[in-house]
Scaffold this motif. Structure first.
Motif, mmCIF file in Angstrom:
data_model
loop_
_atom_site.group_PDB
_atom_site.id
_atom_site.type_symbol
_atom_site.label_atom_id
_atom_site.label_comp_id
_atom_site.label_asym_id
_atom_site.label_seq_id
_atom_site.Cartn_x
_atom_site.Cartn_y
_atom_site.Cartn_z
ATOM 1 N N ARG A 423 19.012 65.999 32.552
ATOM 2 C CA ARG A 423 19.480 65.975 31.163
ATOM 3 C C ARG A 423 20.531 67.049 30.916
ATOM 4 N N ASP A 424 20.320 68.243 31.487
ATOM 5 C CA ASP A 424 21.247 69.343 31.259
ATOM 6 C C ASP A 424 22.592 69.110 31.936
ATOM 7 N N VAL A 425 22.572 68.505 33.123
ATOM 8 C CA VAL A 425 23.808 68.302 33.875
ATOM 9 C C VAL A 425 24.645 67.177 33.266
ATOM 10 N N ASP A 426 24.007 66.056 32.937
ATOM 11 C CA ASP A 426 24.759 64.899 32.439
ATOM 12 C C ASP A 426 23.883 64.110 31.477
ATOM 13 N N HIS A 427 24.140 64.275 30.194
ATOM 14 C CA HIS A 427 23.298 63.629 29.184
ATOM 15 C C HIS A 427 23.394 62.113 29.265
ATOM 16 N N TYR A 428 24.577 61.595 29.632
ATOM 17 C CA TYR A 428 24.695 60.142 29.750
ATOM 18 C C TYR A 428 23.755 59.619 30.834
ATOM 19 N N THR A 429 23.766 60.261 32.010
ATOM 20 C CA THR A 429 22.921 59.801 33.121
ATOM 21 C C THR A 429 21.454 59.861 32.731
ATOM 22 N N TYR A 430 21.084 60.873 31.972
ATOM 23 C CA TYR A 430 19.694 61.006 31.517
ATOM 24 C C TYR A 430 19.317 59.826 30.613
ATOM 25 N N ARG A 431 20.173 59.523 29.644
ATOM 26 C CA ARG A 431 19.901 58.400 28.733
ATOM 27 C C ARG A 431 19.912 57.072 29.510
ATOM 28 N N HIS A 432 20.862 56.971 30.404
ATOM 29 C CA HIS A 432 20.946 55.776 31.251
ATOM 30 C C HIS A 432 19.635 55.580 32.025
ATOM 31 N N SER A 433 19.089 56.647 32.571
ATOM 32 C CA SER A 433 17.854 56.562 33.357
ATOM 33 C C SER A 433 16.678 56.119 32.487
ATOM 34 N N TRP A 454 2.431 50.913 39.973
ATOM 35 C CA TRP A 454 3.162 51.070 38.720
ATOM 36 C C TRP A 454 3.658 52.498 38.480
ATOM 37 N N VAL A 455 2.816 53.488 38.678
ATOM 38 C CA VAL A 455 3.212 54.863 38.361
ATOM 39 C C VAL A 455 4.363 55.304 39.257
ATOM 40 N N TYR A 456 4.333 54.903 40.544
ATOM 41 C CA TYR A 456 5.418 55.273 41.457
ATOM 42 C C TYR A 456 6.698 54.522 41.102
ATOM 43 N N PHE A 457 6.516 53.261 40.751
ATOM 44 C CA PHE A 457 7.662 52.433 40.363
ATOM 45 C C PHE A 457 8.371 53.035 39.149
ATOM 46 N N LYS A 458 7.606 53.421 38.144
ATOM 47 C CA LYS A 458 8.197 53.975 36.926
ATOM 48 C C LYS A 458 8.861 55.326 37.192
ATOM 49 N N CYS A 459 8.228 56.147 38.039
ATOM 50 C CA CYS A 459 8.828 57.438 38.387
ATOM 51 C C CYS A 459 10.173 57.250 39.075
ATOM 52 N N ALA A 460 10.218 56.328 40.012
ATOM 53 C CA ALA A 460 11.463 56.089 40.743
ATOM 54 C C ALA A 460 12.556 55.564 39.820
ATOM 55 N N ALA A 461 12.192 54.666 38.897
ATOM 56 C CA ALA A 461 13.178 54.137 37.957
ATOM 57 C C ALA A 461 13.755 55.246 37.092
ATOM 58 N N LEU A 462 12.913 56.176 36.692
ATOM 59 C CA LEU A 462 13.371 57.282 35.837
ATOM 60 C C LEU A 462 14.206 58.294 36.619
ATOM 61 N N LEU A 463 13.866 58.497 37.894
ATOM 62 C CA LEU A 463 14.523 59.533 38.688
ATOM 63 C C LEU A 463 15.565 58.980 39.665
ATOM 64 N N HIS A 464 15.935 57.713 39.537
ATOM 65 C CA HIS A 464 16.784 57.097 40.568
ATOM 66 C C HIS A 464 18.140 57.793 40.719
ATOM 67 N N ASP A 465 18.654 58.392 39.633
ATOM 68 C CA ASP A 465 19.967 59.044 39.696
ATOM 69 C C ASP A 465 19.858 60.576 39.727
ATOM 70 N N ILE A 466 18.695 61.105 40.083
ATOM 71 C CA ILE A 466 18.502 62.556 40.047
ATOM 72 C C ILE A 466 19.475 63.271 40.986
ATOM 73 N N GLY A 467 19.927 62.589 42.035
ATOM 74 C CA GLY A 467 20.876 63.193 42.969
ATOM 75 C C GLY A 467 22.217 63.533 42.344
ATOM 76 N N LYS A 468 22.507 62.940 41.190
ATOM 77 C CA LYS A 468 23.769 63.247 40.507
ATOM 78 C C LYS A 468 23.811 64.665 39.971
ATOM 79 N N CYS A 469 22.659 65.328 39.943
ATOM 80 C CA CYS A 469 22.634 66.744 39.534
ATOM 81 C C CYS A 469 23.486 67.597 40.462
ATOM 82 N N GLN A 470 23.681 67.130 41.700
ATOM 83 C CA GLN A 470 24.438 67.895 42.684
ATOM 84 C C GLN A 470 25.925 67.507 42.720
#
Length: 602
Positions: A423-433, A454-470
Motif C-alpha cells: 500500500r505504501d509503495v503503490d496505492h494503485y497496486t494495493y487497490r488493484h489487489s 480457500w485461505v491460501y487461494f485468497k492470500c495469493a490473490a491478495l498478494l499476487h503483486d507484492i513483488g512490485k514493492c521492489q
C-alpha cells in the motif's frame, strides 16, 4: 460518577484514619515546651509555611518544597512536639488560604507529621538524641532522613492509589523516577545543612539559609515560567490551541511503546477550501478554532484532540474499543453537522461537516505508522463515499487473520507488514489487489475449489503483486510505454513476490499462484514460459481476473476500457493468453452482473 464517588469516599476514609492516629500520637507524646523551644518552633514553623506556600516547580510540573528539610531539622534538634505544632500550623494556614481544598491540606499536614514521627522513632531506636551534634561518622540523622522519606512515599502512594484507582505498584512508580529521587536527595542535603546551622549558629543561620534558598526559588520559578511558555508553544497549535502534530506523534508513540490499546480518529473538514475562498483565511482560522473547541468539549476525558495539519484533526482514544470509537465518532460528526457555524450558507448542504476515518491499535496492526495510514485510508474512503460520514478501516487481509492464525508457521504480523508495504509503495497496486481478490473469489466460487484451499487461494490473490514493492516507483507510475530495461525489471516481480511471501508462509498453492500469474496459455508469458495445463490451475484463474481488472482500471500508461470491451478482449484472447474455459466462465459472471458491481475503478 459512581467510580469517582467511591474514590472520594476511600480517600476521605484513609485521611480520617491518619488524622485520628496523628492526634492520638500527639496526645500520647505531648510534653510542655520551654520558651526557647516555642520561639524556635514558631520561627521554623513560619519558614515552613513560606516554603510550603512557595515551592520550587520542577520541569515535570511537580512541586519541590523545602518544608521537609525544615521538619527533619526540627525533629532532630527540637523533638516531635515541635514538629506536631509546625505541621498543625501548616495545615491551618493552608486551609485558611484555600478553604476549597481543605481535605488535601489536612492530609498533607498529617502525612508530614506521621513521616516525621517514623523518622524520629528510627532516629531514637539506634541511639540518636536531641542534644547530640550532627556528625557524619554517626548515622542517626541520616537514618531519620531516610525513614522520613520512605514513610512519605508510602503514605502519598497509598493516597494516590485510592484516588486514581490504580495499583499500588503503579502509584509508587512515579516516586522512583530519576528526577523525583534526585529531588529527595536534594532535600536530604538541605536537611543536613539546616541541622548543622541550627546546632552551630542557631536561628540566625537558618534564617540566612532560608533567605538564600527563597531567592533561588523565586528565580527558578521565573525561569520555569519561561520554560513552560516555550514548552507550550512547542506542543500546542497556535490557531486552535489544541495539541499539535509533533505532540500527536509523541503521545501515540508512547502508547505504542507501552502496548496500551487505543483507537484513532482522523477528521477532515469537508469543503474547507470553499469556506476559505469565500470568507477568507482569517475566518477559516476562526472556524478551525471553533471546531477544535467543540471537539475538545465533546471528547472530554475520553481522549485527546490534536490538529493533525491543515483542516485535519486527530483524536486518540486510549482503551477505546473499536465499536465504541466508531459510535463516538459518528456522534461527534452528527453534532458538528447540527451546529450553526458562521458562514454555513456558503457551504454545500448549508452545513459544516467532517469526514472521519477510524483505526485501532493493536487490533488492526502493531505498527505505529500503519495505525495512521489505516485511519487515513478510511478517511479517504469517507470522502469518496460522499463526505459527512465515518468509515472504519477495513482490509481483506484483516478478514483472513483468524484463518491465517490457525495455520502453523504463519507469522500474521509479517503478512500484515507485506500488505502495508504494498500500500505504501503503490496505492494503485494495493487497490488493484483488493479488487482482484473479490473477482477471484467470484470465479473460484463458480468453478468450485476444495474448502481447505480457500485461505491460501485468497492470500495469493491478495498478494499476487507484492513483488512490485521492489520495482522503482517511477517505473510503476511512468506515463507511456516502458523501455526494454524497465520491462525486464517489471518481469521479475512474480519471482520476487514468491520469494518475499516464502519468508513468512510456506505453501505451494500461494507460491505457484504468485509466480505464474503472468504466464500465458500459449507459453509466451513470464517468468518460466510454461503453457496450457502445465500452468497451475489457480494461477490460470488468477491470470483471467488480474487482466480484467487491469483492463478496466485507469493507469498513466493506458486508457480505461469499458466492461464490454474487457469481456471482448477476454474472449478474443481465450486459448492464447487465457485458459479458454476460465475466460468464458468469468465473462458470463460479469455479464450476469455478479462481479461488475464489485468494481470501483481506480
Amino acid at each position: 460518577m459512581k467510580s469517582r464517588s467511591r474514590s472520594t469516599w476511600l480517600t476521605d476514609a484513609y485521611s480520617s484514619i491518619l488524622l485520628i492516629f496523628f492526634l492520638w500520637l500527639w496526645h500520647s507524646q505531648y510534653s510542655p515546651l520551654t520558651l526557647g523551644i516555642w520561639r524556635s518552633t514558631f520561627v521554623l514553623g513560619g519558614l515552613a509555611l513560606i516554603f510550603d506556600a512557595f515551592d520550587i516547580v520542577l520541569p515535570s510540573g511537580e512541586g519541590l518544597t523545602l518544608t521537609s528539610a525544615l521538619l527533619v531539622a526540627e525533629g532532630t534538634t527540637l523533638g516531635m512536639n515541635s514538629v506536631f505544632v509546625t505541621v498543625t500550623l501548616i495545615g491551618v494556614f493552608n486551609i485558611l488560604r484555600t478553604p476549597r481544598h481543605w481535605k488535601i491540606h489536612i492530609f498533607n499536614a498529617v502525612q508530614f507529621g506521621l513521616s516525621s514521627y517514623v523518622g524520629f522513632e528510627a532516629f531514637t531506636a539506634i541511639g540518636g538524641k536531641l542534644s547530640k551534634p550532627f556528625n557524619f561518622s554517626h548515622p542517626y540523622t541520616l537514618v531519620f532522613i531516610a525513614s522520613y522519606f520512605v514513610a512519605n512515599i508510602l503514605l502519598v502512594s497509598m493516597y494516590r492509589m485510592l484516588r486514581e484507582r490504580v495499583s499500588f505498584s503503579q502509584s509508587i512508580q512515579g516516586f522512583v523516577e530519576l528526577e523525583v529521587l534526585l529531588s529527595y536527595f536534594m532535600m536530604m542535603g538541605f536537611g543536613v545543612v539546616t541541622i548543622v546551622l541550627l546546632q552551630h549558629t542557631g536561628l540566625a543561620g537558618v534564617l540566612f539559609l532560608s533567605l538564600v534558598l527563597g531567592s533561588l526559588a523565586s528565580v527558578f520559578r521565573h525561569y520555569f515560567s519561561i520554560y513552560s511558555h516555550f514548552k507550550t508553544l512547542s506542543i500546542k497549535d497556535e490557531v486552535t490551541n489544541t495539541y499539535n502534530h509533533r505532540e500527536f506523534q509523541t503521545q501515540m508513540s508512547g502508547l505504542v511503546e507501552q502496548g496500551q490499546p487505543f483507537s484513532l480518529l482522523l477528521l477532515d473538514v469537508d469543503f474547507f477550501k470553499t469556506y476559505n475562498d469565500t470568507l477568507g483565511h482569517p475566518q477559516g482560522d476562526r472556524l478551525l478554532k471553533t471546531l477544535s473547541d467543540k471537539m475538545v468539549t465533546f471528547i472530554g476525558d475520553k481522549g485527546t484532540v490534536f490538529r493533525y495539519g491543515g483542516e485535519e484533526f486527530a483524536v486518540i482514544l486510549p482503551n477505546a474499543i473499536l465499536s465504541g470509537a466508531v459510535k463516538l465518532a459518528q456522534e461527534l460528526c452528527d453534532s458538528i453537522a447540527d451546529t450553526a457555524f458562521i458562514g454555513t450558507e456558503c457551504m454545500p448542504g448549508k452545513h459544516i461537516t467532517v469526514s472521519t476515518g477510524v483505526s485501532s491499535f493493536p487490533y488492526m496492526t502493531k505498527n505505529r505508522n500503519h495505525v495512521i495510514a489505516y485511519a487515513d485510508e478510511a478517511l479517504y474512503k469517507a470522502k469518496n463515499l460522499g463526505r459527512n460520514r465515518v468509515e472504519l478501516y477495513k482490509s481483506d487481509l484483516l478478514s483472513l487473520v483468524p484463518e491465517l492464525a490457525e495455520i502453523e508457521g504463519v507469522n500474521v504480523e509479517e503478512m500484515q507488514e507485506l500488505v502495508a508495504n504494498l500500500r505504501d509503495v503503490d496505492h494503485y497496486t494495493y487497490r488493484h489487489s483488493e479488487r482482484v481478490l473479490q473477482y477471484a473469489i467470484a470465479l473460484a466460487s463458480q468453478v468450485g475449489i476444495p474448502e481447505e484451499d480457500w485461505v491460501y487461494f485468497k492470500c495469493a490473490a491478495l498478494l499476487h503483486d507484492i513483488g512490485k514493492c521492489q520495482i522503482p516507483r517511477y517505473i510503476l507510475t511512468k506515463p507511456g510505454r516502458v523501455n526494454d530495461e524497465e520491462w525486464e525489471q517489471i518481469k521479475v516481480h512474480p519471482v520476487t513476490g514468491e520469494e518475499m511471501v516464502a519468508q513468512v508462509l510456506d505453501n505451494e498453492i500461494i507460491h505457484q499462484m504468485i509466480r505464474h500469474h503472468h504466464e500465458r496459455y500459449d507459453g509466451r508469458g513470464y517468468p518460466d514460459g510454461i503453457d496450457g495445463t502445465d500452468i497451475p490451475y489457480y494461477a490460470r484463474l488468477l491470470t483471467v481476473v488480474d487482466s480484467f481488472d487491469a483492463m478496466t482500471s485507469s493507469r498513466p500508461y493506458q486508457a480505461k476500457r469499458s466492461v464490454q470491451e474487457a469481456i471482448k478482449e477476454l474472449r478474443d484472447c481465450a486459448g492464447t493468453q487465457f485458459d479458454p474455459d476460465l475466460a468464458e466462465k468469468f465473462a458470463e459472471i460479469v455479464l450476469d452482473l455478479k462481479v461488475h458491481s464489485l468494481h470501483v475503478g481506480a
